[in-house]
Scaffold this motif. Structure first.
Motif, PDB file in Angstrom:
ATOM      1  N   ALA A   1      -2.424 -68.975  83.492  1.00  0.00           N
ATOM      2  CA  ALA A   1      -1.407 -68.317  82.683  1.00  0.00           C
ATOM      3  C   ALA A   1      -0.471 -67.574  83.633  1.00  0.00           C
ATOM      4  O   ALA A   1      -0.900 -66.647  84.334  1.00  0.00           O
ATOM      5  CB  ALA A   1      -2.041 -67.350  81.696  1.00  0.00           C
ATOM      6  N   GLU A   2       0.780 -68.019  83.653  1.00  0.00           N
ATOM      7  CA  GLU A   2       1.768 -67.447  84.566  1.00  0.00           C
ATOM      8  C   GLU A   2       2.590 -66.371  83.859  1.00  0.00           C
ATOM      9  O   GLU A   2       2.828 -66.453  82.646  1.00  0.00           O
ATOM     10  CB  GLU A   2       2.717 -68.544  85.057  1.00  0.00           C
ATOM     11  CG  GLU A   2       2.040 -69.701  85.765  1.00  0.00           C
ATOM     12  CD  GLU A   2       1.609 -70.840  84.836  1.00  0.00           C
ATOM     13  OE1 GLU A   2       1.244 -71.909  85.330  1.00  0.00           O
ATOM     14  OE2 GLU A   2       1.671 -70.656  83.600  1.00  0.00           O
ATOM     15  N   ALA A   3       3.035 -65.395  84.640  1.00  0.00           N
ATOM     16  CA  ALA A   3       3.859 -64.312  84.088  1.00  0.00           C
ATOM     17  C   ALA A   3       4.674 -63.678  85.204  1.00  0.00           C
ATOM     18  O   ALA A   3       4.422 -63.930  86.387  1.00  0.00           O
ATOM     19  CB  ALA A   3       2.980 -63.259  83.410  1.00  0.00           C
ATOM     20  N   GLY A   4       5.660 -62.879  84.808  1.00  0.00           N
ATOM     21  CA  GLY A   4       6.415 -62.096  85.774  1.00  0.00           C
ATOM     22  C   GLY A   4       7.831 -62.563  86.031  1.00  0.00           C
ATOM     23  O   GLY A   4       8.573 -61.928  86.779  1.00  0.00           O
ATOM     24  N   GLY A   5       8.212 -63.677  85.428  1.00  0.00           N
ATOM     25  CA  GLY A   5       9.565 -64.164  85.633  1.00  0.00           C
ATOM     26  C   GLY A   5      10.598 -63.286  84.942  1.00  0.00           C
ATOM     27  O   GLY A   5      10.271 -62.333  84.241  1.00  0.00           O
TER      28      GLY A   5
ATOM     29  N   VAL B   1      -2.946 -65.867  86.286  1.00  0.00           N
ATOM     30  CA  VAL B   1      -4.328 -65.527  85.966  1.00  0.00           C
ATOM     31  C   VAL B   1      -5.072 -66.801  85.615  1.00  0.00           C
ATOM     32  O   VAL B   1      -4.628 -67.582  84.762  1.00  0.00           O
ATOM     33  CB  VAL B   1      -4.392 -64.527  84.804  1.00  0.00           C
ATOM     34  CG1 VAL B   1      -5.845 -64.213  84.453  1.00  0.00           C
ATOM     35  CG2 VAL B   1      -3.638 -63.252  85.148  1.00  0.00           C
ATOM     36  N   ALA B   2      -6.203 -66.997  86.265  1.00  0.00           N
ATOM     37  CA  ALA B   2      -7.004 -68.195  86.041  1.00  0.00           C
ATOM     38  C   ALA B   2      -8.171 -67.899  85.106  1.00  0.00           C
ATOM     39  O   ALA B   2      -8.731 -66.805  85.125  1.00  0.00           O
ATOM     40  CB  ALA B   2      -7.533 -68.715  87.360  1.00  0.00           C
ATOM     41  N   SER B   3      -8.527 -68.892  84.331  1.00  0.00           N
ATOM     42  CA  SER B   3      -9.694 -68.759  83.451  1.00  0.00           C
ATOM     43  C   SER B   3     -10.403 -70.100  83.386  1.00  0.00           C
ATOM     44  O   SER B   3      -9.824 -71.137  83.704  1.00  0.00           O
ATOM     45  CB  SER B   3      -9.271 -68.317  82.046  1.00  0.00           C
ATOM     46  OG  SER B   3      -8.422 -69.285  81.457  1.00  0.00           O
ATOM     47  N   GLY B   4     -11.668 -70.061  82.995  1.00  0.00           N
ATOM     48  CA  GLY B   4     -12.412 -71.295  82.817  1.00  0.00           C
ATOM     49  C   GLY B   4     -13.392 -71.575  83.935  1.00  0.00           C
ATOM     50  O   GLY B   4     -14.481 -72.091  83.701  1.00  0.00           O
TER      51      GLY B   4
ATOM     52  N   THR C   1      -3.834 -80.263  83.571  1.00  0.00           N
ATOM     53  CA  THR C   1      -3.213 -79.410  82.552  1.00  0.00           C
ATOM     54  C   THR C   1      -2.144 -78.554  83.200  1.00  0.00           C
ATOM     55  O   THR C   1      -2.119 -78.391  84.422  1.00  0.00           O
ATOM     56  CB  THR C   1      -4.242 -78.486  81.870  1.00  0.00           C
ATOM     57  OG1 THR C   1      -4.794 -77.606  82.852  1.00  0.00           O
ATOM     58  CG2 THR C   1      -5.350 -79.276  81.209  1.00  0.00           C
ATOM     59  N   TRP C   2      -1.298 -77.989  82.350  1.00  0.00           N
ATOM     60  CA  TRP C   2      -0.258 -77.082  82.808  1.00  0.00           C
ATOM     61  C   TRP C   2      -0.308 -75.808  81.972  1.00  0.00           C
ATOM     62  O   TRP C   2      -0.559 -75.862  80.767  1.00  0.00           O
ATOM     63  CB  TRP C   2       1.119 -77.714  82.661  1.00  0.00           C
ATOM     64  CG  TRP C   2       1.382 -78.831  83.618  1.00  0.00           C
ATOM     65  CD1 TRP C   2       1.094 -80.145  83.437  1.00  0.00           C
ATOM     66  CD2 TRP C   2       1.964 -78.723  84.911  1.00  0.00           C
ATOM     67  NE1 TRP C   2       1.477 -80.862  84.541  1.00  0.00           N
ATOM     68  CE2 TRP C   2       2.015 -80.018  85.469  1.00  0.00           C
ATOM     69  CE3 TRP C   2       2.465 -77.659  85.664  1.00  0.00           C
ATOM     70  CZ2 TRP C   2       2.531 -80.280  86.745  1.00  0.00           C
ATOM     71  CZ3 TRP C   2       2.987 -77.910  86.930  1.00  0.00           C
ATOM     72  CH2 TRP C   2       3.020 -79.205  87.450  1.00  0.00           C
ATOM     73  N   GLY C   3      -0.031 -74.698  82.612  1.00  0.00           N
ATOM     74  CA  GLY C   3       0.171 -73.464  81.870  1.00  0.00           C
ATOM     75  C   GLY C   3       1.554 -73.477  81.250  1.00  0.00           C
ATOM     76  O   GLY C   3       2.288 -74.469  81.335  1.00  0.00           O
ATOM     77  N   GLN C   4       1.925 -72.357  80.658  1.00  0.00           N
ATOM     78  CA  GLN C   4       3.234 -72.296  80.004  1.00  0.00           C
ATOM     79  C   GLN C   4       4.361 -72.062  81.001  1.00  0.00           C
ATOM     80  O   GLN C   4       5.526 -72.285  80.679  1.00  0.00           O
ATOM     81  CB  GLN C   4       3.256 -71.186  78.929  1.00  0.00           C
ATOM     82  CG  GLN C   4       3.508 -69.771  79.447  1.00  0.00           C
ATOM     83  CD  GLN C   4       2.303 -69.147  80.113  1.00  0.00           C
ATOM     84  OE1 GLN C   4       1.229 -69.742  80.188  1.00  0.00           O
ATOM     85  NE2 GLN C   4       2.472 -67.927  80.604  1.00  0.00           N
ATOM     86  N   GLY C   5       4.024 -71.650  82.202  1.00  0.00           N
ATOM     87  CA  GLY C   5       5.022 -71.370  83.212  1.00  0.00           C
ATOM     88  C   GLY C   5       5.737 -70.064  82.944  1.00  0.00           C
ATOM     89  O   GLY C   5       5.597 -69.435  81.887  1.00  0.00           O
ATOM     90  N   THR C   6       6.519 -69.644  83.920  1.00  0.00           N
ATOM     91  CA  THR C   6       7.327 -68.439  83.758  1.00  0.00           C
ATOM     92  C   THR C   6       8.718 -68.709  84.333  1.00  0.00           C
ATOM     93  O   THR C   6       8.857 -69.229  85.439  1.00  0.00           O
ATOM     94  CB  THR C   6       6.662 -67.209  84.417  1.00  0.00           C
ATOM     95  OG1 THR C   6       7.402 -66.027  84.111  1.00  0.00           O
ATOM     96  CG2 THR C   6       6.521 -67.357  85.922  1.00  0.00           C
TER      97      THR C   6
END
Length: 128
Positions: free
Chosen positions: A5-9, A23-26, A117-122
């Protein structure tokens, strides 16, 4: 399987800075090299950094000296500090697993590599 899960953009002026987080999960992050990849409209996907499980970084020439990657395994988080941003840095930024332990530059820099897989990106937008 690790998920990100990416953030901060955000929107920043040329010459400005941003700090992205992933942030990584799994699965535990500790044994994986993690990279940042960006996708701009009309351009090929581009790897911009990678950090090995021991903290060794890798940067392509396009961002060397401006971007700094770091990781905090206890928080399962990888960061990308971006300084002196340029309009050409505008893109959606994603993180991905780039190999076990070591950065596989051939994967990071392969614009057509198929990730599971891909996260949602930022979104990062550099504009005045």
């Amino acid at each position: 399987q690790v998920q990100f899960a990416e953030a901060g953009g955000g929107l920043v002026q040329p010459g400005g800075s941003l700090r992205l987080s992933c942030v990584a999960s799994g699965n535990p992050l500790d044994n994986y090299a993690i990279g940042w990849i960006r996708q701009a409209p009309g351009k090929e996907r581009e790897g911009v950094s990678c950090i090995a499980s021991d903290g060794t970084p890798y940067y392509p020439d396009s961002v060397k000296g401006r971007f700094t990657i770091s990781r905090n395994n206890a928080k399962a988080t990888v960061y990308l500090q971006m300084n002196n941003l340029k309009p050409e840095d505008t893109a959606v930024y994603y993180c991905q697993s780039i190999g076990r332990y070591y950065c596989q530059a051939r994967i990071l820099m392969d614009s057509s590599y198929e990730y599971d897989t891909w996260g949602q990106g930022t979104q990062v937008t550099v504009s005045s």
